[in-house]
Write a protein that holds these residues in place. Structure first.
Motif, PDB file in Angstrom:
ATOM      1  N   ALA A 187       0.824  -1.204   0.000  1.00 19.31           N
ATOM      2  CA  ALA A 187       0.000   0.000   0.000  1.00 19.31           C
ATOM      3  C   ALA A 187       0.859   1.255   0.000  1.00 19.31           C
ATOM      4  CB  ALA A 187      -0.923   0.011   1.211  1.00 19.31           C
ATOM      5  N   ALA A 188       2.016   1.185   0.635  1.00 18.44           N
ATOM      6  CA  ALA A 188       2.869   2.365   0.739  1.00 18.44           C
ATOM      7  C   ALA A 188       3.505   2.736  -0.589  1.00 18.44           C
ATOM      8  CB  ALA A 188       3.950   2.130   1.788  1.00 18.44           C
ATOM      9  N   ASP A 189       3.925   1.737  -1.382  1.00 17.88           N
ATOM     10  CA  ASP A 189       4.600   2.053  -2.645  1.00 17.88           C
ATOM     11  C   ASP A 189       3.639   2.165  -3.831  1.00 17.88           C
ATOM     12  OD1 ASP A 189       3.894  -0.560  -3.232  1.00 17.88           O
ATOM     13  OD2 ASP A 189       5.910  -1.353  -3.029  1.00 17.88           O
ATOM     14  N   ARG A 190       2.329   2.027  -3.603  1.00 13.48           N
ATOM     15  CA  ARG A 190       1.307   2.194  -4.629  1.00 13.48           C
ATOM     16  C   ARG A 190       1.451   1.201  -5.788  1.00 13.48           C
ATOM     17  NH1 ARG A 190      -0.711   7.483  -3.440  1.00 13.48           N
ATOM     18  NH2 ARG A 190       0.819   8.730  -2.328  1.00 13.48           N
ATOM     19  N   ALA A 191       2.212   0.145  -5.577  1.00 17.88           N
ATOM     20  CA  ALA A 191       2.422  -0.810  -6.668  1.00 17.88           C
ATOM     21  C   ALA A 191       1.177  -1.639  -6.939  1.00 17.88           C
ATOM     22  CB  ALA A 191       3.601  -1.725  -6.337  1.00 17.88           C
ATOM     23  N   VAL A 192       0.378  -1.869  -5.917  1.00 19.35           N
ATOM     24  CA  VAL A 192      -0.822  -2.698  -6.050  1.00 19.35           C
ATOM     25  C   VAL A 192      -2.043  -1.815  -5.831  1.00 19.35           C
ATOM     26  CG1 VAL A 192      -2.068  -4.693  -5.154  1.00 19.35           C
ATOM     27  CG2 VAL A 192       0.437  -4.723  -5.255  1.00 19.35           C
ATOM     28  N   PRO A 193      -2.995  -1.799  -6.754  1.00 20.26           N
ATOM     29  CA  PRO A 193      -4.196  -0.977  -6.566  1.00 20.26           C
ATOM     30  C   PRO A 193      -5.149  -1.611  -5.571  1.00 20.26           C
ATOM     31  CG  PRO A 193      -4.341  -2.192  -8.617  1.00 20.26           C
ATOM     32  CD  PRO A 193      -2.968  -2.463  -8.073  1.00 20.26           C
ATOM     33  N   GLY A 194      -6.104  -0.811  -5.115  1.00 20.99           N
ATOM     34  CA  GLY A 194      -7.125  -1.305  -4.209  1.00 20.99           C
ATOM     35  C   GLY A 194      -6.974  -0.820  -2.784  1.00 20.99           C
ATOM     36  N   VAL A 221     -10.376   8.018  -1.821  1.00 17.30           N
ATOM     37  CA  VAL A 221      -9.486   8.106  -2.974  1.00 17.30           C
ATOM     38  C   VAL A 221      -8.584   6.879  -2.996  1.00 17.30           C
ATOM     39  CG1 VAL A 221      -7.864   9.534  -1.644  1.00 17.30           C
ATOM     40  CG2 VAL A 221      -7.721   9.487  -4.138  1.00 17.30           C
ATOM     41  N   GLU A 222      -8.453   6.291  -4.171  1.00 19.59           N
ATOM     42  CA  GLU A 222      -7.611   5.112  -4.346  1.00 19.59           C
ATOM     43  C   GLU A 222      -6.172   5.565  -4.547  1.00 19.59           C
ATOM     44  OE1 GLU A 222      -5.503   1.906  -5.416  1.00 19.59           O
ATOM     45  OE2 GLU A 222      -5.953   3.275  -7.072  1.00 19.59           O
ATOM     46  N   ARG A 223      -5.236   4.998  -3.796  1.00 12.89           N
ATOM     47  CA  ARG A 223      -3.863   5.511  -3.779  1.00 12.89           C
ATOM     48  C   ARG A 223      -3.144   5.344  -5.107  1.00 12.89           C
ATOM     49  NH1 ARG A 223      -0.816   6.482   0.489  1.00 12.89           N
ATOM     50  NH2 ARG A 223       0.934   5.312  -0.400  1.00 12.89           N
ATOM     51  N   SER A 224      -3.408   4.290  -5.829  1.00 12.47           N
ATOM     52  CA  SER A 224      -2.677   4.028  -7.063  1.00 12.47           C
ATOM     53  C   SER A 224      -3.190   4.851  -8.240  1.00 12.47           C
ATOM     54  CB  SER A 224      -2.742   2.536  -7.404  1.00 12.47           C
ATOM     55  OG  SER A 224      -2.100   2.267  -8.627  1.00 12.47           O
ATOM     56  N   THR A 225      -4.497   4.919  -8.420  1.00 11.27           N
ATOM     57  CA  THR A 225      -5.091   5.610  -9.571  1.00 11.27           C
ATOM     58  C   THR A 225      -5.592   7.008  -9.254  1.00 11.27           C
ATOM     59  OG1 THR A 225      -7.288   4.718  -9.113  1.00 11.27           O
ATOM     60  CG2 THR A 225      -5.827   3.391 -10.508  1.00 11.27           C
ATOM     61  N   ARG A 226      -5.686   7.370  -7.958  1.00 10.10           N
ATOM     62  CA  ARG A 226      -6.245   8.652  -7.500  1.00 10.10           C
ATOM     63  C   ARG A 226      -7.728   8.793  -7.849  1.00 10.10           C
ATOM     64  NH1 ARG A 226      -0.720   7.832  -7.377  1.00 10.10           N
ATOM     65  NH2 ARG A 226       0.337   9.573  -6.339  1.00 10.10           N
ATOM     66  N   PHE A 227      -8.400   7.666  -8.056  1.00  6.91           N
ATOM     67  CA  PHE A 227      -9.826   7.704  -8.359  1.00  6.91           C
ATOM     68  C   PHE A 227     -10.599   8.100  -7.105  1.00  6.91           C
ATOM     69  CE2 PHE A 227     -14.068   5.998  -9.094  1.00  6.91           C
ATOM     70  CZ  PHE A 227     -14.291   6.373 -10.410  1.00  6.91           C
ATOM     71  N   VAL A 228     -11.590   8.978  -7.255  1.00  5.63           N
ATOM     72  CA  VAL A 228     -12.306   9.572  -6.132  1.00  5.63           C
ATOM     73  C   VAL A 228     -13.747   9.074  -6.090  1.00  5.63           C
ATOM     74  CG1 VAL A 228     -13.132  11.737  -5.111  1.00  5.63           C
ATOM     75  CG2 VAL A 228     -10.877  11.632  -6.181  1.00  5.63           C
ATOM     76  N   ILE A 229     -14.211   8.752  -4.887  1.00  5.52           N
ATOM     77  CA  ILE A 229     -15.615   8.449  -4.622  1.00  5.52           C
ATOM     78  C   ILE A 229     -16.084   9.390  -3.512  1.00  5.52           C
ATOM     79  CG2 ILE A 229     -17.260   6.734  -3.762  1.00  5.52           C
ATOM     80  CD1 ILE A 229     -15.497   4.552  -4.907  1.00  5.52           C
ATOM     81  N   LEU A 230     -17.220  10.039  -3.712  1.00  3.33           N
ATOM     82  CA  LEU A 230     -17.778  10.943  -2.713  1.00  3.33           C
ATOM     83  C   LEU A 230     -18.986  10.298  -2.041  1.00  3.33           C
ATOM     84  CD1 LEU A 230     -17.571  14.413  -4.529  1.00  3.33           C
ATOM     85  CD2 LEU A 230     -15.938  13.344  -2.972  1.00  3.33           C
ATOM     86  N   LEU A 231     -19.055  10.433  -0.721  1.00  2.00           N
ATOM     87  CA  LEU A 231     -20.144   9.859   0.063  1.00  2.00           C
ATOM     88  C   LEU A 231     -21.166  10.951   0.378  1.00  2.00           C
ATOM     89  CD1 LEU A 231     -18.052   7.732   2.605  1.00  2.00           C
ATOM     90  CD2 LEU A 231     -18.912   7.074   0.350  1.00  2.00           C
ATOM     91  N   HIS A 232     -22.404  10.711  -0.013  1.00  2.00           N
ATOM     92  CA  HIS A 232     -23.467  11.682   0.227  1.00  2.00           C
ATOM     93  C   HIS A 232     -23.992  11.497   1.645  1.00  2.00           C
ATOM     94  CE1 HIS A 232     -27.729  13.301  -0.657  1.00  2.00           C
ATOM     95  NE2 HIS A 232     -26.899  14.323  -0.503  1.00  2.00           N
ATOM     96  N   LEU A 233     -23.854  12.549   2.473  1.00  2.00           N
ATOM     97  CA  LEU A 233     -24.305  12.508   3.871  1.00  2.00           C
ATOM     98  C   LEU A 233     -25.253  13.687   4.098  1.00  2.00           C
ATOM     99  CD1 LEU A 233     -20.783  11.852   5.438  1.00  2.00           C
ATOM    100  CD2 LEU A 233     -22.558  10.148   4.984  1.00  2.00           C
ATOM    101  N   PRO A 234     -26.476  13.603   3.604  1.00  2.00           N
ATOM    102  CA  PRO A 234     -27.364  14.771   3.605  1.00  2.00           C
ATOM    103  C   PRO A 234     -27.848  15.181   4.980  1.00  2.00           C
ATOM    104  CG  PRO A 234     -28.554  12.834   2.875  1.00  2.00           C
ATOM    105  CD  PRO A 234     -27.127  12.414   3.019  1.00  2.00           C
ATOM    106  N   HIS A 291     -11.044  -7.260  -5.791  1.00  2.00           N
ATOM    107  CA  HIS A 291      -9.604  -6.999  -5.914  1.00  2.00           C
ATOM    108  C   HIS A 291      -9.267  -5.516  -5.837  1.00  2.00           C
ATOM    109  CE1 HIS A 291     -10.985  -6.570 -10.134  1.00  2.00           C
ATOM    110  NE2 HIS A 291      -9.996  -5.709 -10.257  1.00  2.00           N
ATOM    111  N   LEU A 292     -10.290  -4.662  -5.831  1.00  2.00           N
ATOM    112  CA  LEU A 292     -10.059  -3.225  -5.638  1.00  2.00           C
ATOM    113  C   LEU A 292     -10.516  -2.774  -4.259  1.00  2.00           C
ATOM    114  CD1 LEU A 292     -11.008  -1.693  -9.117  1.00  2.00           C
ATOM    115  CD2 LEU A 292      -8.743  -2.217  -8.192  1.00  2.00           C
ATOM    116  N   GLU A 316      -8.529   0.832 -16.940  1.00  2.00           N
ATOM    117  CA  GLU A 316      -7.538  -0.174 -17.335  1.00  2.00           C
ATOM    118  C   GLU A 316      -7.504  -1.327 -16.339  1.00  2.00           C
ATOM    119  OE1 GLU A 316      -3.876   1.924 -17.678  1.00  2.00           O
ATOM    120  OE2 GLU A 316      -4.499   3.076 -19.458  1.00  2.00           O
ATOM    121  N   LEU A 317      -7.641  -1.015 -15.039  1.00  2.00           N
ATOM    122  CA  LEU A 317      -7.646  -2.070 -14.035  1.00  2.00           C
ATOM    123  C   LEU A 317      -8.904  -2.930 -14.104  1.00  2.00           C
ATOM    124  CD1 LEU A 317      -6.238  -0.124 -10.946  1.00  2.00           C
ATOM    125  CD2 LEU A 317      -5.000  -1.623 -12.504  1.00  2.00           C
ATOM    126  N   LEU A 318     -10.027  -2.285 -14.364  1.00  2.00           N
ATOM    127  CA  LEU A 318     -11.274  -3.052 -14.473  1.00  2.00           C
ATOM    128  C   LEU A 318     -11.284  -3.924 -15.723  1.00  2.00           C
ATOM    129  CD1 LEU A 318     -13.851  -0.315 -13.402  1.00  2.00           C
ATOM    130  CD2 LEU A 318     -13.015  -2.255 -12.046  1.00  2.00           C
TER     131      LEU A 318
END
Length: 412
Positions: free
Chosen positions: A250-257, A277-290, A312-313, A404-406
């Motif tokens: 997880a620290a070296d970002r070599a493996v996604p997820g 945020v995923e460390r390898s791809t920087r993909f962002v998911i936002l949580l709706h907390l209304p 695997h992610l 690409e990972l998917l």
């Protein structure tokens, strides 16, 4: 009256190659079909007045020679000087490049370090990679002229591009990286991030819109040093995994997820949006907390969003020690994913998430009511950020990296 005959650059190149190969000026002139007077004029205008280049000798300046070249004459230790390059130096560089000499050999010819030669060629070569001594010398002369107009004053088209990108929430650093990527050899079509900041904070340094500083993520009108971020340690995480127990992958970002998460708080801490945020791809998911952003609401939203990801992610999640993730055991059980917690007062241990939250502040401004953003609004914001090119991904977007990972689970 007859007009003078014009010769192509290819003819001049062939002439200089023959001279560098050992031909006399007269013989080289005959081969390329020019007069002796024209050949002499070409040689004098190049700065190498004395034609001393022969087989085995690549230097054209009297008293200098490349080390280790048979037949070269000159002092054993040519002195290196701190002085501007002259037209003769640039002519020697051009001839050395035509003879396919190394930068070290060319530097020895003119008594300069090889790094000086490298910078000179990189700075003054043409779009096609060629290097012409008269053009390079003229360009260097123009750069030295003072007072010098600021690039964002004379290049209005570049200003408009920067303004359009900043209106989309791009940072000056990302804009500078994209300009370098798009114009690697056109120095007038790119600027550094510091030039953009100065144009924003010192209006005489450029012609960017005066209100553009408000588009920065920090919304600051003046530059300020970063302050310390106070963290909180909670005893309810005493039995939880700590970041020191997180897998090395997880620290070296070599493996996604491997994910990092936190809350972005609104005015008075009464509203919040969860960020993942995923460390390898920087993909962002936002949580709706209304409504609320207590432990039950955060865990429910996280399980709802992350359960859509393949297993695997979902390798790990790193969070700070805020009480909003007190139900971390439910998250671990439902998502089959371990949760690790940072050390107290250590926000930099979630550096990817901290940087992402800073980017998200362009839309989720401080001091505003974040509950006004609907789930569709947050999806649009996340999609916009995931479509932004990232320098850490070689200017690919997080959406492309995740796709690409998917598409290839074996690579993940």
């Amino acid at each position: 009256m007859a007009l003078p005959k014009l010769f192509s650059y290819e003819t001049r190149d062939e002439f200089f190659e023959l001279v560098c190969g050992g031909f006399s000026l007269q013989r080289a002139a005959e081969v390329v079909g020019v007069s002796a007077d024209a050949a002499t004029s070409w040689w004098r205008s190049s700065g190498l007045v004395t034609p001393v280049i022969q087989y085995g000798a690549v230097g054209g300046l009297p008293g200098t020679a490349a080390p280790g070249v048979p037949g070269a004459q000159g002092p054993d230790e040519p002195g290196r000087q701190r002085r501007p390059l002259t037209s003769e130096d640039r002519s020697a560089i051009a001839v050395g490049l035509m003879c396919k000499c190394s930068y070290a050999q060319i530097g020895a010819m003119i008594g300069r370090d090889k790094s000086v030669v490298w910078r000179e060629v990189a700075r003054n070569r043409g779009p096609d990679g060629s290097y012409w001594a008269p053009v390079a010398h003229r360009a260097a002369h123009e750069r030295r002229r003072r007072p010098k107009d600021f690039k964002l004053v004379v290049n209005r088209g570049l200003c408009r591009r920067i303004e359009a990108w900043m209106d989309e929430g791009w940072s000056p650093g990302l804009i500078a990286a994209m300009l370098r990527h798009q114009h690697p050899h056109m120095i007038m079509d790119r600027v550094s991030h510091e030039t953009i900041y100065r144009a924003l904070y010192v209006q005489t340094r450029g012609s960017l819109r005066k209100d553009l500083a408000a588009q920065l993520l920090t919304k600051r009108r003046t530059r300020k040093p970063h302050g310390a971020v106070d963290g909180r340690g909670k005893s309810l995480y005493r039995e939880a995994f700590t970041i020191s127990q997180r897998p090395a992958e997880a620290a070296d970002r070599a493996v996604p997820g491997h994910w990092e998460g936190d809350l972005i708080l609104g005015a008075g801490n009464r509203s919040a949006v969860g960020t993942l945020v995923e460390r390898s791809t920087r993909f962002v998911i936002l949580l709706h907390l209304p409504g609320r952003h207590d432990a039950a609401s955060v865990a429910e939203a996280m399980i709802r969003e992350m359960s859509q990801l393949p297993i695997h992610l979902r390798r790990s999640l790193t969070w700070d020690r805020g009480s909003e993730l007190a139900n971390y055991r439910d998250v671990e059980a439902r998502l089959e994913m371990p949760v690790f917690f940072c050390d107290p007062h250590s926000p930099w241990q979630r550096g990817t998430n901290e940087n992402t939250n800073r980017l998200l502040r362009f839309w989720l401004e401080k001091g505003t009511d974040l509950s006004l953003h609907t789930a569709d609004d947050l999806a649009r914001i996340a999609a916009t950020l995931n479509r932004r090119p990232r320098p850490t991904l070689d200017l690919k977007t997080p959406a492309q990296a995740l796709a690409e990972l998917l598409a290839n689970p074996a690579a993940a």
